[in-house]
Motif scaffolding. Structure first.
Motif, PDB file in Angstrom:
ATOM      1  N   ILE A  46       0.854  -1.183   0.000  1.00 10.83           N
ATOM      2  CA  ILE A  46       0.000   0.000   0.000  1.00 10.83           C
ATOM      3  C   ILE A  46       0.891   1.234   0.000  1.00 10.83           C
ATOM      4  O   ILE A  46       1.826   1.324   0.792  1.00 10.83           O
ATOM      5  CB  ILE A  46      -0.907   0.027   1.253  1.00 10.83           C
ATOM      6  N   ARG A  47       0.591   2.156  -0.903  1.00 15.38           N
ATOM      7  CA  ARG A  47       1.259   3.461  -0.931  1.00 15.38           C
ATOM      8  C   ARG A  47       0.181   4.522  -0.923  1.00 15.38           C
ATOM      9  O   ARG A  47      -0.803   4.421  -1.644  1.00 15.38           O
ATOM     10  CB  ARG A  47       2.093   3.626  -2.197  1.00 15.38           C
ATOM     11  N   SER A  48       0.395   5.522  -0.106  1.00 20.30           N
ATOM     12  CA  SER A  48      -0.632   6.539   0.068  1.00 20.30           C
ATOM     13  C   SER A  48      -0.005   7.890   0.385  1.00 20.30           C
ATOM     14  O   SER A  48       0.895   7.971   1.215  1.00 20.30           O
ATOM     15  CB  SER A  48      -1.551   6.115   1.220  1.00 20.30           C
ATOM     16  N   HIS A  49      -0.481   8.907  -0.290  1.00 19.71           N
ATOM     17  CA  HIS A  49      -0.024  10.262   0.001  1.00 19.71           C
ATOM     18  C   HIS A  49      -1.110  10.932   0.845  1.00 19.71           C
ATOM     19  O   HIS A  49      -2.099  11.431   0.320  1.00 19.71           O
ATOM     20  CB  HIS A  49       0.195  11.040  -1.291  1.00 19.71           C
ATOM     21  N   GLU A  50      -0.916  10.877   2.141  1.00 17.70           N
ATOM     22  CA  GLU A  50      -1.839  11.472   3.108  1.00 17.70           C
ATOM     23  C   GLU A  50      -1.075  11.638   4.409  1.00 17.70           C
ATOM     24  O   GLU A  50       0.059  11.189   4.529  1.00 17.70           O
ATOM     25  CB  GLU A  50      -3.084  10.604   3.309  1.00 17.70           C
ATOM     26  N   SER A  51      -1.691  12.226   5.373  1.00 13.41           N
ATOM     27  CA  SER A  51      -1.065  12.381   6.683  1.00 13.41           C
ATOM     28  C   SER A  51      -0.660  11.008   7.226  1.00 13.41           C
ATOM     29  O   SER A  51      -1.419  10.041   7.122  1.00 13.41           O
ATOM     30  CB  SER A  51      -2.068  13.063   7.624  1.00 13.41           C
ATOM     31  N   THR A  52       0.539  10.938   7.777  1.00 17.93           N
ATOM     32  CA  THR A  52       1.002   9.669   8.354  1.00 17.93           C
ATOM     33  C   THR A  52       0.071   9.216   9.477  1.00 17.93           C
ATOM     34  O   THR A  52      -0.200   8.025   9.625  1.00 17.93           O
ATOM     35  CB  THR A  52       2.446   9.817   8.880  1.00 17.93           C
ATOM     36  N   LYS A  53      -0.438  10.160  10.230  1.00 16.54           N
ATOM     37  CA  LYS A  53      -1.362   9.835  11.323  1.00 16.54           C
ATOM     38  C   LYS A  53      -2.620   9.136  10.787  1.00 16.54           C
ATOM     39  O   LYS A  53      -3.056   8.127  11.336  1.00 16.54           O
ATOM     40  CB  LYS A  53      -1.738  11.116  12.069  1.00 16.54           C
ATOM     41  N   VAL A  54      -3.190   9.651   9.712  1.00 20.08           N
ATOM     42  CA  VAL A  54      -4.389   9.053   9.120  1.00 20.08           C
ATOM     43  C   VAL A  54      -4.052   7.693   8.505  1.00 20.08           C
ATOM     44  O   VAL A  54      -4.783   6.721   8.672  1.00 20.08           O
ATOM     45  CB  VAL A  54      -5.028   9.991   8.073  1.00 20.08           C
ATOM     46  N   PHE A  55      -2.918   7.615   7.804  1.00 18.23           N
ATOM     47  CA  PHE A  55      -2.484   6.365   7.179  1.00 18.23           C
ATOM     48  C   PHE A  55      -2.344   5.259   8.219  1.00 18.23           C
ATOM     49  O   PHE A  55      -2.862   4.150   8.045  1.00 18.23           O
ATOM     50  CB  PHE A  55      -1.162   6.586   6.445  1.00 18.23           C
ATOM     51  N   MET A  56      -1.653   5.554   9.314  1.00 14.27           N
ATOM     52  CA  MET A  56      -1.435   4.558  10.366  1.00 14.27           C
ATOM     53  C   MET A  56      -2.741   4.190  11.066  1.00 14.27           C
ATOM     54  O   MET A  56      -2.978   3.022  11.370  1.00 14.27           O
ATOM     55  CB  MET A  56      -0.403   5.063  11.376  1.00 14.27           C
ATOM     56  N   ALA A  57      -3.585   5.164  11.311  1.00 11.04           N
ATOM     57  CA  ALA A  57      -4.872   4.881  11.963  1.00 11.04           C
ATOM     58  C   ALA A  57      -5.714   3.955  11.094  1.00 11.04           C
ATOM     59  O   ALA A  57      -6.324   3.000  11.589  1.00 11.04           O
ATOM     60  CB  ALA A  57      -5.618   6.180  12.247  1.00 11.04           C
ATOM     61  N   ARG A  58      -5.752   4.221   9.771  1.00 11.77           N
ATOM     62  CA  ARG A  58      -6.515   3.377   8.851  1.00 11.77           C
ATOM     63  C   ARG A  58      -5.940   1.954   8.832  1.00 11.77           C
ATOM     64  O   ARG A  58      -6.659   0.974   8.895  1.00 11.77           O
ATOM     65  CB  ARG A  58      -6.475   3.980   7.440  1.00 11.77           C
ATOM     66  N   LEU A  59      -4.621   1.862   8.763  1.00 11.55           N
ATOM     67  CA  LEU A  59      -3.956   0.563   8.704  1.00 11.55           C
ATOM     68  C   LEU A  59      -4.191  -0.242   9.984  1.00 11.55           C
ATOM     69  O   LEU A  59      -4.554  -1.419   9.931  1.00 11.55           O
ATOM     70  CB  LEU A  59      -2.456   0.771   8.473  1.00 11.55           C
ATOM     71  N   PHE A  60      -4.028   0.381  11.139  1.00  6.73           N
ATOM     72  CA  PHE A  60      -4.236  -0.320  12.407  1.00  6.73           C
ATOM     73  C   PHE A  60      -5.697  -0.706  12.609  1.00  6.73           C
ATOM     74  O   PHE A  60      -5.997  -1.767  13.155  1.00  6.73           O
ATOM     75  CB  PHE A  60      -3.708   0.493  13.580  1.00  6.73           C
ATOM     76  N   ALA A  61      -6.610   0.133  12.149  1.00  9.08           N
ATOM     77  CA  ALA A  61      -8.030  -0.204  12.248  1.00  9.08           C
ATOM     78  C   ALA A  61      -8.354  -1.419  11.382  1.00  9.08           C
ATOM     79  O   ALA A  61      -9.078  -2.326  11.794  1.00  9.08           O
ATOM     80  CB  ALA A  61      -8.902   0.982  11.838  1.00  9.08           C
ATOM     81  N   ALA A  62      -7.773  -1.460  10.184  1.00 12.61           N
ATOM     82  CA  ALA A  62      -8.001  -2.607   9.292  1.00 12.61           C
ATOM     83  C   ALA A  62      -7.396  -3.872   9.869  1.00 12.61           C
ATOM     84  O   ALA A  62      -8.001  -4.944   9.832  1.00 12.61           O
ATOM     85  CB  ALA A  62      -7.443  -2.310   7.913  1.00 12.61           C
ATOM     86  N   LEU A  63      -6.194  -3.767  10.426  1.00  8.08           N
ATOM     87  CA  LEU A  63      -5.579  -4.945  11.048  1.00  8.08           C
ATOM     88  C   LEU A  63      -6.331  -5.366  12.308  1.00  8.08           C
ATOM     89  O   LEU A  63      -6.342  -6.542  12.665  1.00  8.08           O
ATOM     90  CB  LEU A  63      -4.112  -4.646  11.380  1.00  8.08           C
ATOM     91  N   GLY A  64      -6.992  -4.422  12.969  1.00  7.78           N
ATOM     92  CA  GLY A  64      -7.766  -4.725  14.163  1.00  7.78           C
ATOM     93  C   GLY A  64      -8.980  -5.585  13.891  1.00  7.78           C
ATOM     94  O   GLY A  64      -9.536  -6.180  14.812  1.00  7.78           O
TER      95      GLY A  64
END
Length: 70
Positions: A46-64
């Motif tokens: 996954i590559r994304s140009h957005e705030s790192t905070k939003v990117f990590m929150a989305r990723l951790f929520a999906a892994l959750g």
């Protein structure tokens, strides 16, 4: 630019993708996701140009999502 490489089993893959897309903040317009099938699973990049905070929150929520079915 944020990037993550994730390996998931074949069973986890659709759950992860669904949770990733269902995140309350829409995916950015500059987003790239590739998946390559390997053995019993998938390697997802996954590559994304957005705030790192939003990117990590989305990723951790999906892994959750896996904790909810465990």
């Amino acid at each position: 630019m944020n990037q993550a490489d994730i390996w998931l089993t074949s069973e986890q893959f659709p759950l992860f993708i669904q949770a990733l897309v269902a995140y309350p903040i829409p995916l950015p317009t500059d987003y790239l996701q590739t998946a390559v099938q390997q053995d019993n699973g998938f390697c997802i990049q996954i590559r994304s140009h957005e705030s790192t905070k939003v990117f990590m929150a989305r990723l951790f929520a999906a892994l959750g999502c896996f904790e909810q079915i465990a």
